[in-house]
Structures are given as structure tokens and as C-alpha cells.
Design a protein around this motif. Structure first.
Motif, PDB file in Angstrom:
ATOM      1  N   GLY A 228     -65.724 -10.085 -42.447  1.00  0.00           N
ATOM      2  CA  GLY A 228     -66.603  -9.640 -43.517  1.00  0.00           C
ATOM      3  C   GLY A 228     -66.599  -8.132 -43.648  1.00  0.00           C
ATOM      4  O   GLY A 228     -66.662  -7.411 -42.646  1.00  0.00           O
ATOM      5  N   SER A 229     -66.538  -7.654 -44.873  1.00  0.00           N
ATOM      6  CA  SER A 229     -66.413  -6.222 -45.111  1.00  0.00           C
ATOM      7  C   SER A 229     -67.635  -5.448 -44.649  1.00  0.00           C
ATOM      8  O   SER A 229     -67.557  -4.238 -44.428  1.00  0.00           O
ATOM      9  N   ASP A 230     -68.775  -6.137 -44.490  1.00  0.00           N
ATOM     10  CA  ASP A 230     -69.975  -5.446 -44.055  1.00  0.00           C
ATOM     11  C   ASP A 230     -70.169  -5.519 -42.540  1.00  0.00           C
ATOM     12  O   ASP A 230     -71.212  -5.114 -42.026  1.00  0.00           O
ATOM     13  N   THR A 231     -69.175  -6.026 -41.810  1.00  0.00           N
ATOM     14  CA  THR A 231     -69.260  -6.061 -40.349  1.00  0.00           C
ATOM     15  C   THR A 231     -69.261  -4.639 -39.800  1.00  0.00           C
ATOM     16  O   THR A 231     -68.353  -3.861 -40.061  1.00  0.00           O
ATOM     17  N   SER A 232     -70.284  -4.291 -39.040  1.00  0.00           N
ATOM     18  CA  SER A 232     -70.354  -2.962 -38.436  1.00  0.00           C
ATOM     19  C   SER A 232     -69.348  -2.852 -37.303  1.00  0.00           C
ATOM     20  O   SER A 232     -69.326  -3.697 -36.408  1.00  0.00           O
ATOM     21  N   PHE A 233     -68.530  -1.806 -37.358  1.00  0.00           N
ATOM     22  CA  PHE A 233     -67.522  -1.568 -36.331  1.00  0.00           C
ATOM     23  C   PHE A 233     -67.977  -0.345 -35.539  1.00  0.00           C
ATOM     24  O   PHE A 233     -68.023   0.765 -36.063  1.00  0.00           O
ATOM     25  N   LEU A 234     -68.310  -0.547 -34.266  1.00  0.00           N
ATOM     26  CA  LEU A 234     -68.858   0.507 -33.419  1.00  0.00           C
ATOM     27  C   LEU A 234     -67.810   0.942 -32.397  1.00  0.00           C
ATOM     28  O   LEU A 234     -67.353   0.131 -31.589  1.00  0.00           O
ATOM     29  N   ILE A 235     -67.433   2.209 -32.444  1.00  0.00           N
ATOM     30  CA  ILE A 235     -66.365   2.749 -31.599  1.00  0.00           C
ATOM     31  C   ILE A 235     -66.981   3.501 -30.433  1.00  0.00           C
ATOM     32  O   ILE A 235     -67.563   4.578 -30.607  1.00  0.00           O
TER      33      ILE A 235
END
Length: 349
Positions: A228-235
Motif C-alpha cells: 500500500g502506498s500509504d505504508t510508513s517506511f521507517l529507516i
């Protein structure tokens, strides 16, 4: 008079709205399980020492209250589930021991405790991690495939395993959470965030580091395309050694600093759904001689592992709302270089 009455009415409306937000900040109740994917290499796998955690518990009331049952056993969280398709596969209520050799733990502890205290809905942590795995090879995303005459770079085995495991576990949400029996999977869960803690395997090889920025951007794109494009990706920052002021002699020092710049830059350039999570401030270089593991495992220190997890957990909450909640503390719940301070997690009221 009319103007003043209007202003007063607006002020009352603002105060009531803010009060409602603060009262309800414990979580948006929509009935869905909050799924958080934990991916990376050995520090996500788990290198925090349980031996050291017990030392902290035995010498500090805050750690004792947070993690000990008071009878020689560590606390578990029935409101937080975790699945780790390692060998052997493990799935249970969140417990401390989902790490290397079952004598270590990973960021899932801080993440799970933070989210469990905040959300009313159940939390499901899906952990996919393996030590020594590079982004350029093991985690290589599909859009980074290279099919050339001289060589070929295929989708990484860990990336494929991650997608497979997430699909496997989310499709069986009603099985793992009996209260969702009869609910379709898509109505039973939502992907709250993808937490990425990786980089050492690429830092130690110049060739792999040289393509890290592009590969990380493509990884973000592919993960969001998959879930999903709204998935938060935390680096999560490659934070070993703190500011590295004591490591001028280290061969990897310049590469570590370059990696940190890459991680910040990717998060900055890719929009609101991507965030950089600083971690170097949680290292405890003042006591590095008391170590429970290697340098690249943050010396295996329990408080560092807890803090990194707490930082991820707070970011998951903030990204869930897309803007920081005023009632969510963003300061460490435990100070890494001094005696731990009381947790500043959101209240349950």
C-alpha cells in the motif's frame, strides 16, 4: 459584543476539540489489528543481551517495573503478538527472547511495549531478519533486478521471504486472533508500518555501499507497491559507535558516516510516508568496555536495544496519524548513559 461572543464560541469549540483529541489519543478504534513489519539483519534479528537486561532489572526500579514479573520471569504482552519464521518458526504473545540463540532480544520489545500501551486494538509484529544480509544482494527489491550479458542480479531471497511471510501471516489473522473469526482478512488488519534496521553488510563492502542509495529508494517503492502506498517506511539509522568521535582509527568509519547520510537523504527525499529514525544517541560509549556482544551489535547492550525499539514505536504512532500527536512524547523513555528515567509513553486515560 457579537464579535467577542463569536470569538468565545470559537475558543470553546477549540478547547473541546483539543480535549477530545487528548482523551482519545490512546488510539483510533477501528477494530483492525495493527500489523508492523520488522525487517533487517542481525540487529533487527536481535542482539540485545537478556543477561544485561536482568542486570538492569536488578539495579533499577524502572526496568524492574517495566519488564519483570517480580518472580524471576520476564513480562509478556498478551495484547501484542509476534511471529518470526526463523528455524524453528516462533509465534506467540510478545515475549523477551526473540533474538540470537533465544538469549538475546531485538527492537520488537521496545516497539511492542510502546504500541501495546498506546493502541486499543491488538498489535501483530511480523519479524523477518537474518544476520549478515546485504540490501544489494539478500534484500534486493524486484525493481532493482539487473539482467545483463555479463551478470544478473535477481530479487533477493530475504525480500521474497519477507513478502511471503507477511502474506502468510496476514491471511491467517483470524487464526492467530480468534476474536476476528468470521472477519475477512482485509477487514481484520492494516499494515501500520515497515521498520527497516539494516546496513552493516553493505557498509563493509565499498561496491555494495556505492549502490545503497538507489537500492534503498527502490526498496521503499517496492514495499509500498506491495503493501500500500500509504505504508510508513521507517529507516533506522546505522548508529553504532555514536558520533564515532572515538573511532578515528576504524576502517569502516567513513563508510558508516556515508551510510548515515544516505539514510537521511532517502528519507528526506521520498515524502511524508518515509522517516529516518536516529539511533546513535542511544549507544552507550561511556561503558563500552562492559560489552555483551560485538561493536556492530551495539555491544549487545540491553538499554540500547530497548531505546531503538522505543524510537521505532513512537515513530509508528506518529506516522499512523501522519502528523505528530501532541500527547505522544518523542523523548527517550530511558536515558542510555544514565540511570533510566520513568517511561513517557502515552497515558491510558
Amino acid at each position: 459584543l457579537v464579535a467577542s461572543e463569536t470569538a468565545m464560541a470559537q475558543w470553546i469549540f477549540f478547547v473541546l476539540s483539543l480535549s477530545a483529541l487528548l482523551i482519545s489519543h490512546h488510539g483510533v478504534v477501528d477494530g483492525k489489528v495493527k500489523v508492523v513489519i520488522l525487517a533487517g539483519q542481525s540487529n533487527m534479528f536481535g542482539s540485545g543481551s537478556i543477561e544485561h537486561l536482568w542486570e538492569l532489572i536488578n539495579n533499577n526500579a524502572t526496568y524492574e517495573q517495566t519488564y519483570s514479573n517480580g518472580d524471576g520471569t520476564l513480562k509478556t504482552r498478551s495484547d501484542v503478538k509476534i511471529a518470526f519464521n526463523n528455524i524453528p518458526e516462533k509465534r506467540s504473545d510478545l515475549e523477551i527472547g526473540y533474538g540470537l540463540g533465544n538469549i538475546k532480544f531485538g527492537p520488537e520489545v521496545g516497539i511492542g511495549f510502546t504500541l501495546g500501551d498506546y493502541f486499543d486494538e491488538p498489535i501483530f509484529l511480523i519479524k523477518v531478519a537474518l544476520g549478515g544480509t546485504s540490501l544489494a544482494e539478500w534484500w534486493r527489491p524486484p525493481s532493482a533486478i539487473i539482467a545483463g550479458e555479463d551478470y544478473t542480479k535477481n530479487t533477493g531471497a530475504m525480500y521474497e521471504r519477507m513478502v511471503r511471510d507477511v502474506r502468510k501471516y496476514t491471511e491467517n489473522i483470524p487464526l492467530y486472533f480468534p476474536e476476528y473469526s468470521g472477519t475477512s482478512p482485509e477487514d481484520a488488519y492494516e499494515i501500520a508500518a515497515f521498520c527497516w534496521l539494516q546496513g552493516w553488510a553493505d557498509v563493509i563492502e565499498d561496491e555494495l555501499l556505492s549502490e545503497y542509495e538507489e537500492n534503498l529508494q527502490l526498496l521503499v517503492n517496492d514495499v509500498q507497491a506491495e503493501f500500500g502506498s500509504d505504508t510508513s517506511f521507517l529507516i533506522g539509522e546505522l548508529g553504532q559507535g555514536g558520533d564515532l568521535s572515538n573511532y578515528g582509527w576504524m576502517a569502516e568509519r567513513d563508510n558508516i558516516l556515508e551510510m548515515r547520510d544516505i539514510q537521511r537523504r532517502v528519507a528526506s527525499n521520498m515524502g511524508i510516508n518515509v522517516r529516518f529514525i536516529p539511533t546513535q544517541q542511544y549507544t552507550n560509549e561511556e561503558v563500552w568496555r562492559i560489552k555483551y556482544d560485538a561493536f556492530h551489535h551495539y555491544w549487545g547492550r540491553a538499554e540500547t536495544c530497548v531505546e531503538i525499539g522505543n524510537a521505532f514505536g513512537r515513530a509508528v504512532i506518529e506516522e499512523y496519524y501522519r502528523t505528530p500527536e501532541p500527547s505522544v512524547s518523542v523523548s527517550p523513555s530511558f536515558a542510555p548513559t544514565v540511570s533510566p528515567q520513568p517511561s513517557e509513553l502515552p497515558s491510558n486515560t
